[in-house]
Design a protein around this motif. Structure first.
Motif, PDB file in Angstrom:
ATOM      1  N   GLY A   6     -24.434  23.078  66.384  1.00 42.84           N
ATOM      2  CA  GLY A   6     -23.087  23.335  65.886  1.00 42.84           C
ATOM      3  C   GLY A   6     -22.818  22.718  64.537  1.00 42.84           C
ATOM      4  N   TRP A   7     -23.519  21.602  64.215  1.00 40.73           N
ATOM      5  CA  TRP A   7     -23.291  20.936  62.941  1.00 40.73           C
ATOM      6  C   TRP A   7     -23.695  21.812  61.759  1.00 40.73           C
ATOM      7  CZ3 TRP A   7     -27.475  20.175  59.733  1.00 40.73           C
ATOM      8  CH2 TRP A   7     -28.740  20.307  60.314  1.00 40.73           C
ATOM      9  N   LEU A   8     -24.528  22.829  62.033  1.00 38.47           N
ATOM     10  CA  LEU A   8     -24.925  23.721  60.944  1.00 38.47           C
ATOM     11  C   LEU A   8     -23.734  24.471  60.365  1.00 38.47           C
ATOM     12  CD1 LEU A   8     -28.208  25.210  62.440  1.00 38.47           C
ATOM     13  CD2 LEU A   8     -28.007  23.504  60.626  1.00 38.47           C
ATOM     14  N   GLY A   9     -22.677  24.616  61.188  1.00 35.16           N
ATOM     15  CA  GLY A   9     -21.488  25.299  60.692  1.00 35.16           C
ATOM     16  C   GLY A   9     -20.752  24.532  59.620  1.00 35.16           C
ATOM     17  N   THR A  10     -21.050  23.234  59.526  1.00 31.27           N
ATOM     18  CA  THR A  10     -20.385  22.424  58.498  1.00 31.27           C
ATOM     19  C   THR A  10     -21.096  22.485  57.148  1.00 31.27           C
ATOM     20  OG1 THR A  10     -21.635  20.421  59.077  1.00 31.27           O
ATOM     21  CG2 THR A  10     -19.575  20.839  60.279  1.00 31.27           C
ATOM     22  N   LEU A  11     -22.286  23.051  57.117  1.00 28.32           N
ATOM     23  CA  LEU A  11     -23.043  23.082  55.870  1.00 28.32           C
ATOM     24  C   LEU A  11     -22.319  23.804  54.731  1.00 28.32           C
ATOM     25  CD1 LEU A  11     -26.729  23.573  57.076  1.00 28.32           C
ATOM     26  CD2 LEU A  11     -25.626  21.502  56.218  1.00 28.32           C
ATOM     27  N   PRO A  12     -21.700  24.972  54.990  1.00 32.68           N
ATOM     28  CA  PRO A  12     -20.957  25.605  53.879  1.00 32.68           C
ATOM     29  C   PRO A  12     -19.825  24.739  53.348  1.00 32.68           C
ATOM     30  CG  PRO A  12     -21.341  27.173  55.641  1.00 32.68           C
ATOM     31  CD  PRO A  12     -21.740  25.845  56.177  1.00 32.68           C
ATOM     32  N   LEU A  13     -19.131  24.032  54.262  1.00 31.90           N
ATOM     33  CA  LEU A  13     -18.056  23.155  53.820  1.00 31.90           C
ATOM     34  C   LEU A  13     -18.603  21.986  53.007  1.00 31.90           C
ATOM     35  CD1 LEU A  13     -15.042  22.433  53.902  1.00 31.90           C
ATOM     36  CD2 LEU A  13     -15.479  21.178  56.020  1.00 31.90           C
ATOM     37  N   LEU A  14     -19.711  21.396  53.467  1.00 31.19           N
ATOM     38  CA  LEU A  14     -20.321  20.299  52.728  1.00 31.19           C
ATOM     39  C   LEU A  14     -20.812  20.754  51.361  1.00 31.19           C
ATOM     40  CD1 LEU A  14     -22.356  18.561  55.594  1.00 31.19           C
ATOM     41  CD2 LEU A  14     -20.183  17.828  54.596  1.00 31.19           C
ATOM     42  N   ALA A  15     -21.379  21.957  51.311  1.00 27.63           N
ATOM     43  CA  ALA A  15     -21.833  22.488  50.029  1.00 27.63           C
ATOM     44  C   ALA A  15     -20.664  22.729  49.085  1.00 27.63           C
ATOM     45  CB  ALA A  15     -22.605  23.786  50.250  1.00 27.63           C
ATOM     46  N   PHE A  16     -19.552  23.199  49.637  1.00 31.24           N
ATOM     47  CA  PHE A  16     -18.350  23.415  48.824  1.00 31.24           C
ATOM     48  C   PHE A  16     -17.838  22.100  48.254  1.00 31.24           C
ATOM     49  CE2 PHE A  16     -13.695  23.425  48.624  1.00 31.24           C
ATOM     50  CZ  PHE A  16     -13.490  24.444  47.704  1.00 31.24           C
ATOM     51  N   TYR A  17     -17.764  21.062  49.102  1.00 30.50           N
ATOM     52  CA  TYR A  17     -17.309  19.760  48.631  1.00 30.50           C
ATOM     53  C   TYR A  17     -18.271  19.181  47.598  1.00 30.50           C
ATOM     54  CZ  TYR A  17     -13.383  19.120  51.816  1.00 30.50           C
ATOM     55  OH  TYR A  17     -12.168  19.229  52.452  1.00 30.50           O
ATOM     56  N   ALA A  18     -19.558  19.358  47.811  1.00 35.55           N
ATOM     57  CA  ALA A  18     -20.533  18.840  46.855  1.00 35.55           C
ATOM     58  C   ALA A  18     -20.388  19.524  45.500  1.00 35.55           C
ATOM     59  CB  ALA A  18     -21.947  19.039  47.393  1.00 35.55           C
ATOM     60  N   PHE A  19     -20.066  20.805  45.516  1.00 40.19           N
ATOM     61  CA  PHE A  19     -19.916  21.553  44.261  1.00 40.19           C
ATOM     62  C   PHE A  19     -18.607  21.201  43.567  1.00 40.19           C
ATOM     63  CE2 PHE A  19     -18.425  25.292  41.912  1.00 40.19           C
ATOM     64  CZ  PHE A  19     -19.488  25.467  41.030  1.00 40.19           C
ATOM     65  N   VAL A  20     -17.514  21.164  44.341  1.00 38.10           N
ATOM     66  CA  VAL A  20     -16.187  20.970  43.750  1.00 38.10           C
ATOM     67  C   VAL A  20     -15.969  19.534  43.332  1.00 38.10           C
ATOM     68  CG1 VAL A  20     -13.698  21.093  44.208  1.00 38.10           C
ATOM     69  CG2 VAL A  20     -15.203  22.926  44.987  1.00 38.10           C
ATOM     70  N   PHE A  21     -16.427  18.579  44.144  1.00 40.17           N
ATOM     71  CA  PHE A  21     -16.188  17.164  43.852  1.00 40.17           C
ATOM     72  C   PHE A  21     -17.423  16.439  43.318  1.00 40.17           C
ATOM     73  CE2 PHE A  21     -13.041  18.202  47.162  1.00 40.17           C
ATOM     74  CZ  PHE A  21     -11.885  17.826  46.502  1.00 40.17           C
ATOM     75  N   GLY A  22     -18.591  16.819  43.805  1.00 39.04           N
ATOM     76  CA  GLY A  22     -19.797  16.102  43.417  1.00 39.04           C
ATOM     77  C   GLY A  22     -20.162  16.278  41.953  1.00 39.04           C
ATOM     78  N   ILE A  23     -20.132  17.517  41.471  1.00 35.75           N
ATOM     79  CA  ILE A  23     -20.510  17.772  40.075  1.00 35.75           C
ATOM     80  C   ILE A  23     -19.545  17.108  39.098  1.00 35.75           C
ATOM     81  CG2 ILE A  23     -20.830  19.574  38.339  1.00 35.75           C
ATOM     82  CD1 ILE A  23     -21.936  21.367  40.516  1.00 35.75           C
ATOM     83  N   PRO A  24     -18.215  17.261  39.268  1.00 34.09           N
ATOM     84  CA  PRO A  24     -17.303  16.541  38.356  1.00 34.09           C
ATOM     85  C   PRO A  24     -17.464  15.020  38.425  1.00 34.09           C
ATOM     86  CG  PRO A  24     -16.125  18.282  39.510  1.00 34.09           C
ATOM     87  CD  PRO A  24     -17.469  18.158  40.162  1.00 34.09           C
ATOM     88  N   LEU A  25     -17.690  14.488  39.642  1.00 31.21           N
ATOM     89  CA  LEU A  25     -17.861  13.045  39.768  1.00 31.21           C
ATOM     90  C   LEU A  25     -19.122  12.579  39.054  1.00 31.21           C
ATOM     91  CD1 LEU A  25     -16.931  10.357  40.954  1.00 31.21           C
ATOM     92  CD2 LEU A  25     -18.192  10.921  43.051  1.00 31.21           C
ATOM     93  N   ALA A  26     -20.201  13.349  39.165  1.00 29.79           N
ATOM     94  CA  ALA A  26     -21.437  12.979  38.477  1.00 29.79           C
ATOM     95  C   ALA A  26     -21.240  13.015  36.963  1.00 29.79           C
ATOM     96  CB  ALA A  26     -22.563  13.926  38.886  1.00 29.79           C
ATOM     97  N   ALA A  27     -20.525  14.040  36.475  1.00 31.25           N
ATOM     98  CA  ALA A  27     -20.261  14.114  35.034  1.00 31.25           C
ATOM     99  C   ALA A  27     -19.375  12.970  34.578  1.00 31.25           C
ATOM    100  CB  ALA A  27     -19.604  15.460  34.707  1.00 31.25           C
ATOM    101  N   LEU A  28     -18.393  12.599  35.415  1.00 31.92           N
ATOM    102  CA  LEU A  28     -17.502  11.488  35.067  1.00 31.92           C
ATOM    103  C   LEU A  28     -18.281  10.180  34.986  1.00 31.92           C
ATOM    104  CD1 LEU A  28     -13.949  10.918  36.422  1.00 31.92           C
ATOM    105  CD2 LEU A  28     -15.572   9.041  36.506  1.00 31.92           C
ATOM    106  N   LEU A  29     -19.136   9.923  35.969  1.00 35.64           N
ATOM    107  CA  LEU A  29     -19.913   8.689  35.975  1.00 35.64           C
ATOM    108  C   LEU A  29     -20.877   8.641  34.792  1.00 35.64           C
ATOM    109  CD1 LEU A  29     -20.703   8.389  39.793  1.00 35.64           C
ATOM    110  CD2 LEU A  29     -19.124   6.975  38.468  1.00 35.64           C
ATOM    111  N   ALA A  30     -21.493   9.785  34.498  1.00 38.32           N
ATOM    112  CA  ALA A  30     -22.429   9.825  33.375  1.00 38.32           C
ATOM    113  C   ALA A  30     -21.725   9.532  32.063  1.00 38.32           C
ATOM    114  CB  ALA A  30     -23.116  11.186  33.324  1.00 38.32           C
ATOM    115  N   GLY A  31     -20.506  10.064  31.890  1.00 40.19           N
ATOM    116  CA  GLY A  31     -19.776   9.828  30.655  1.00 40.19           C
ATOM    117  C   GLY A  31     -19.195   8.430  30.568  1.00 40.19           C
ATOM    118  N   ALA A  32     -18.759   7.887  31.705  1.00 41.27           N
ATOM    119  CA  ALA A  32     -18.125   6.562  31.696  1.00 41.27           C
ATOM    120  C   ALA A  32     -19.118   5.459  31.376  1.00 41.27           C
ATOM    121  CB  ALA A  32     -17.454   6.294  33.037  1.00 41.27           C
ATOM    122  N   PHE A  33     -20.395   5.660  31.722  1.00 47.34           N
ATOM    123  CA  PHE A  33     -21.382   4.595  31.541  1.00 47.34           C
ATOM    124  C   PHE A  33     -22.401   4.916  30.449  1.00 47.34           C
ATOM    125  CE2 PHE A  33     -19.908   3.907  35.922  1.00 47.34           C
ATOM    126  CZ  PHE A  33     -19.582   2.562  35.846  1.00 47.34           C
TER     127      PHE A  33
END
Length: 273
Positions: A6-33
């Protein structure tokens, strides 16, 4: 025993969060440091000095006052609506709260400037001093316009959960109204109250368009306006990475607020189990 897939059903949601929040956060951290492609802590240090630190402190102060004031006013208003016998009044207030909680930005700033600004209708009738809206407490009042309705939406369901039988049982055992609220009502409402305070703090802390349209940055230093100036100003050149560091500071403060809130929520919810 075979694990359920059943946990496989969460993969699309996790992928969505990784795309929407993960990429901007990585860019923010890269620029801040980094600065000119080289790792550095200069941006973070600069974000915690001088006017940047003043702006951060101003945003925290405004947000704290708005969160506490909005929580108190919104809770009392929600209680008055929930205990009212008028269904029409309840529906009208909750509907209006749903609209006003999302009313912000430039329209909200124009509304208050036209009402309580230097040439506003109400300020002219009441003879209010010039510039009273463009102050710390003026900004707090403007933010309360959407914070109080938001607190009403948070607290109304929680107040509906207070069962009349609890009050009757407390009264039958000789408890006063104070005892009822101290040992029954408030422990039940505490998770919702804490959640509402955190929600109002975050909403005011991240607000930008309303304060920018009012020109509040000249009176009350706010970190969101500081970030916008660093990113778009023709005067402040080469401050983009400092703006990212300021954004990182905002994320850290929001995380600290959540770290305070979550243990308190777990402690109070145990009372209900």
């Amino acid at each position: 025993m075979r694990r359920s897939p059943g946990w496989l059903g969460t993969l699309p949601l996790l992928a969505f969060y990784a795309f929407v929040f993960g990429i901007p956060l990585a860019a923010l951290l890269a620029g801040a440091f980094t600065s000119r492609g080289e790792p550095t802590l200069a941006n973070v240090r600069q974000s915690l000095e001088g006017g940047n630190l003043t702006a951060m402190a101003g945003s925290v102060q405004v947000s704290a006052v708005v969160a506490l004031s909005g929580a108190v006013l919104g809770t009392f208003l929600a209680y008055a609506v929930v205990t009212s016998r008028s269904t029409a009044l309840r529906n009208a207030v909750l509907t209006a709260s749903g609209v006003l909680a999302n009313f912000g930005g430039v329209p909200l700033a124009f509304f208050w400037v036209a009402t309580l600004g230097n040439s506003g209708v109400v300020s002219g009738l009441l003879g209010l001093p010039s510039g009273s809206l463009y102050s710390f407490w003026g900004l707090v009042i403007v933010y309360l316009y959407f914070s109080v309705p938001l607190m009403v939406l948070v607290m109304a369901p929680a107040l509906d959960g207070l069962r009349p039988q609890w009050r009757e049982a407390a009264a039958n055992n000789g408890a006063t109204a104070w005892h009822y609220w101290r040992y029954v009502g408030l422990p039940v409402l505490t998770p919702a109250l804490l959640g509402g305070v955190v929600l109002l703090f975050g909403s005011a802390f991240a607000a930008y368009a309303t304060a920018a349209a009012m020109g509040a940055g000249t009176v009350v230093p706010l970190v969101t306006l500081k970030i916008a100036n660093a990113l778009t100003s023709d005067v402040l050149i080469g401050q983009e990475n400092v703006a990212l560091a300021l954004s990182l500071d905002m994320i850290v403060i929001a995380g600290l607020v959540m770290l305070i809130y979550l243990p308190l929520q777990r402690r109070t919810t145990r009372w209900l189990q």
